[in-house]
Write a protein that holds these residues in place. Structure first.
Motif, PDB file in Angstrom:
ATOM      1  N   UNK A  28       0.756  -1.222  -0.043  1.00  0.00           N
ATOM      2  CA  UNK A  28      -0.036   0.007   0.100  1.00  0.00           C
ATOM      3  C   UNK A  28       0.858   1.226  -0.060  1.00  0.00           C
ATOM      4  N   UNK A  29       0.798   2.157  -1.053  1.00  0.00           N
ATOM      5  CA  UNK A  29       1.424   3.130  -1.095  1.00  0.00           C
ATOM      6  C   UNK A  29       1.540   4.173   0.365  1.00  0.00           C
ATOM      7  N   UNK A  30       2.839   4.646   0.910  1.00  0.00           N
ATOM      8  CA  UNK A  30       2.996   5.294   1.636  1.00  0.00           C
ATOM      9  C   UNK A  30       2.236   6.626   1.561  1.00  0.00           C
ATOM     10  N   UNK A  31       2.127   7.062   0.416  1.00  0.00           N
ATOM     11  CA  UNK A  31       1.206   8.485   0.005  1.00  0.00           C
ATOM     12  C   UNK A  31      -0.054   8.366   0.748  1.00  0.00           C
ATOM     13  N   UNK A  32      -0.814   7.131   0.468  1.00  0.00           N
ATOM     14  CA  UNK A  32      -2.101   6.799   1.121  1.00  0.00           C
ATOM     15  C   UNK A  32      -2.272   7.030   2.483  1.00  0.00           C
ATOM     16  N   UNK A  33      -1.326   6.402   3.074  1.00  0.00           N
ATOM     17  CA  UNK A  33      -1.397   6.167   4.524  1.00  0.00           C
ATOM     18  C   UNK A  33      -0.484   7.157   5.492  1.00  0.00           C
ATOM     19  N   UNK A  34       0.103   8.120   4.587  1.00  0.00           N
ATOM     20  CA  UNK A  34       0.907   9.308   5.057  1.00  0.00           C
ATOM     21  C   UNK A  34       2.100   8.595   5.939  1.00  0.00           C
ATOM     22  N   UNK A  35       2.606   7.489   5.363  1.00  0.00           N
ATOM     23  CA  UNK A  35       3.789   7.067   5.955  1.00  0.00           C
ATOM     24  C   UNK A  35       3.602   6.298   7.266  1.00  0.00           C
ATOM     25  N   UNK A  36       2.227   6.084   7.856  1.00  0.00           N
ATOM     26  CA  UNK A  36       1.832   5.173   9.053  1.00  0.00           C
ATOM     27  C   UNK A  36       2.114   3.850   8.501  1.00  0.00           C
ATOM     28  N   UNK A  37       2.331   3.143   9.532  1.00  0.00           N
ATOM     29  CA  UNK A  37       2.358   1.498   9.536  1.00  0.00           C
ATOM     30  C   UNK A  37       0.777   0.909   9.213  1.00  0.00           C
ATOM     31  N   UNK A  38      -0.048   1.838   9.548  1.00  0.00           N
ATOM     32  CA  UNK A  38      -1.533   1.256   9.469  1.00  0.00           C
ATOM     33  C   UNK A  38      -2.215   2.027   8.278  1.00  0.00           C
ATOM     34  N   UNK A  39      -3.343   1.248   7.929  1.00  0.00           N
ATOM     35  CA  UNK A  39      -4.112   1.713   6.835  1.00  0.00           C
ATOM     36  C   UNK A  39      -5.631   1.887   7.331  1.00  0.00           C
ATOM     37  N   UNK A  40      -6.355   3.006   6.889  1.00  0.00           N
ATOM     38  CA  UNK A  40      -7.948   3.065   7.176  1.00  0.00           C
ATOM     39  C   UNK A  40      -8.740   2.428   5.939  1.00  0.00           C
ATOM     40  N   UNK A  41      -9.688   1.379   6.410  1.00  0.00           N
ATOM     41  CA  UNK A  41     -10.317   0.743   5.425  1.00  0.00           C
ATOM     42  C   UNK A  41     -11.861   0.942   5.868  1.00  0.00           C
ATOM     43  N   UNK A  42     -12.533   1.189   4.658  1.00  0.00           N
ATOM     44  CA  UNK A  42     -14.070   1.395   4.722  1.00  0.00           C
ATOM     45  C   UNK A  42     -14.797   0.570   3.558  1.00  0.00           C
ATOM     46  N   UNK A  43     -15.883  -0.084   3.829  1.00  0.00           N
ATOM     47  CA  UNK A  43     -16.574  -0.671   2.975  1.00  0.00           C
ATOM     48  C   UNK A  43     -17.964   0.112   3.144  1.00  0.00           C
ATOM     49  N   UNK A  44     -18.138   0.909   2.033  1.00  0.00           N
ATOM     50  CA  UNK A  44     -19.513   1.804   2.221  1.00  0.00           C
ATOM     51  C   UNK A  44     -20.579   1.055   1.648  1.00  0.00           C
ATOM     52  N   UNK A  45     -21.894   1.587   1.824  1.00  0.00           N
ATOM     53  CA  UNK A  45     -22.941   1.082   1.635  1.00  0.00           C
ATOM     54  C   UNK A  45     -23.717   1.405   0.473  1.00  0.00           C
TER      55      UNK A  45
END
Ligand code: TXA
Ligand code: MG
Length: 373
Positions: free
Chosen positions: A108-125
């Motif tokens: 997962x690109x660092x640009x998407x996660x701002x260099x954090x070790x975590x990612x934010x994921x969402x499954x919209x409805x």
């Protein structure tokens, strides 16, 4: 920029553009998102440029099926408890207004996660969002489709007015139904923690996985930006001190200054206080403008529910989030009515708090941030 409908044909067109590196604004059940392929670096960079968003503010990656989670999250690194929480929450509250913070996969690109070790994921409805994600790349990074710090968009017109030519397509799905952003829940630590209250209530989460912490937020910090930078530079800082930029003191703000009143205060606010000199300062208005007519002329009001003794404030500058005091209806109207009041050229908006609990937490969080300077 072209405005599209939510028809299959139009969504196919938008999906092709998104897959080719374009920016597509689309409706979700919460607010409109500004979508780009989560694995395309230049498309991600365009999101930050279009929104004028600081690079340290990570994006939410939207998926349209559970299987896509493993492209983003390093599931093998979760311990048994975290895995259980994830499977309960994803089975019961997805699709829906809940974003989960989990350890990211290296791809997962660092640009998407701002260099954090975590990612934010969402499954919209929202069906249009799901179709767009499925037909494009299956993983769409999308912040709310507004300039950084401003009110989130609940209609296609808001996106057009705020971002206009910076996006390739806007899918018009009408007014969004939930109206406030997703709840951001951090599952990467030993205790789950709500980083941003939102469309999924704390109560709904706790009924599935037990007690969660609520982040104290950045309210007490003088310089939250400095703290975020520091946090990222130092991975040793415990999770409890990590900040999510959604916790910035001032955010989700109209351009018009906003004062937040306690529940019931607005209804009993004497007319004499309902004044900002605004227009009466102008020389053209002369002396007789002063005492009565000029008072409160430039002021808008946002009630949570209909005041018991009725509203004496001019109707065109008054909005009521829910006449009956229904929290769902109030949340759905929050940004919409703030957009309306912000478009009237007023010098002040007075808003009142929602009752605590459930969606009231998200409403009050947004109002407090709108009021912070
Ligand atoms: O309802 C929503 O969540 C909408 C729609 C479009 O899905 N999206 C949205 O995105 O509100 P945005 O970018 O405006 O807010 C995302 C929030 C930010 O406060 C960001 O800091 C936080 O999620 N966030 C993202 N990744 C994070 C991470 N790895 N750790 C902590 N916070 C994170
Ligand atoms: Mg946002």
């Amino acid at each position: 920029m072209e405005i599209l409908s939510a028809s299959d044909r139009d969504i196919e067109k938008a999906a092709a553009a998104l897959a080719a590196g374009g920016l597509v604004a689309f409706p979700t059940e919460t607010v409109y998102g500004l979508g780009a392929d989560a694995f395309n670096l230049s498309a991600l960079a365009r999101i930050f440029e279009a929104k004028n968003r600081p690079r340290f503010d990570p994006l939410i990656i939207h998926i349209a099926e559970l299987d896509s989670l493993s492209r983003i999250v390093d599931i093998s690194s979760l311990d048994k408890t975290a895995e259980e929480r994830l499977s309960l929450l994803s089975a019961r509250l997805w699709p829906g207004p809940l974003t989960l913070i989990l350890p990211k996969r290296a791809e997962v690109p660092e640009l998407a996660t701002a260099g954090l070790a975590t990612a934010a994921v969402r499954f919209p409805s929202h069906p249009a969002a799901l179709k767009l994600i499925r037909l494009s790349t299956g993983a769409v990074a999308a912040p709310s489709a507004n300039p950084f710090g401003y009110l989130s968009p609940t209609r296609a017109e808001h996106v057009k007015a705020q971002l206009g030519e910076k996006v390739d397509f806007i899918i018009d799905g009408g007014k969004t139904s939930v109206g406030v952003e997703s709840t951001v829940l951090d599952l990467s630590g030993s205790t789950p923690r709500i980083l941003r209250p939102g469309g999924t209530s704390r109560e709904a989460i706790e009924s599935l996985i037990g007690p969660v912490e609520i982040s104290a937020g950045a309210e007490d910090l003088n310089n939250p930006l400095a703290d975020i930078n520091e946090t990222q530079a130092s991975p040793a800082i415990p999770l409890s001190l990590r900040l999510s930029p959604g916790q910035l003191k001032s955010h989700y703000a109209p351009r018009t200054p906003l004062i937040l009143h306690r529940r019931g205060e607005l209804a009993v606010l004497p007319d004499a206080l309902d004044s900002v000199r605004g227009e009466s300062q102008s020389k053209d208005h002369g002396k007789n403008e002063g005492q009565s007519e000029g008072r409160g002329k430039n002021e808008g009001r946002l009630y949570f529910s209909l005041p018991a003794k009725g509203n004496s404030h001019p109707a065109e500058r008054t909005r009521v989030l829910s006449e009956t005091g229904d929290l769902r209806e109030a949340a759905a109207n929050l940004f919409d009515m703030l957009h309306e009041l912000d478009g009237l050229g007023l010098s002040l908006i007075r808003a009142e708090e929602a009752p605590a609990g459930g969606l009231g937490e998200a409403i009050n969080d947004r109002l407090r941030k709108a009021a912070a300077q």
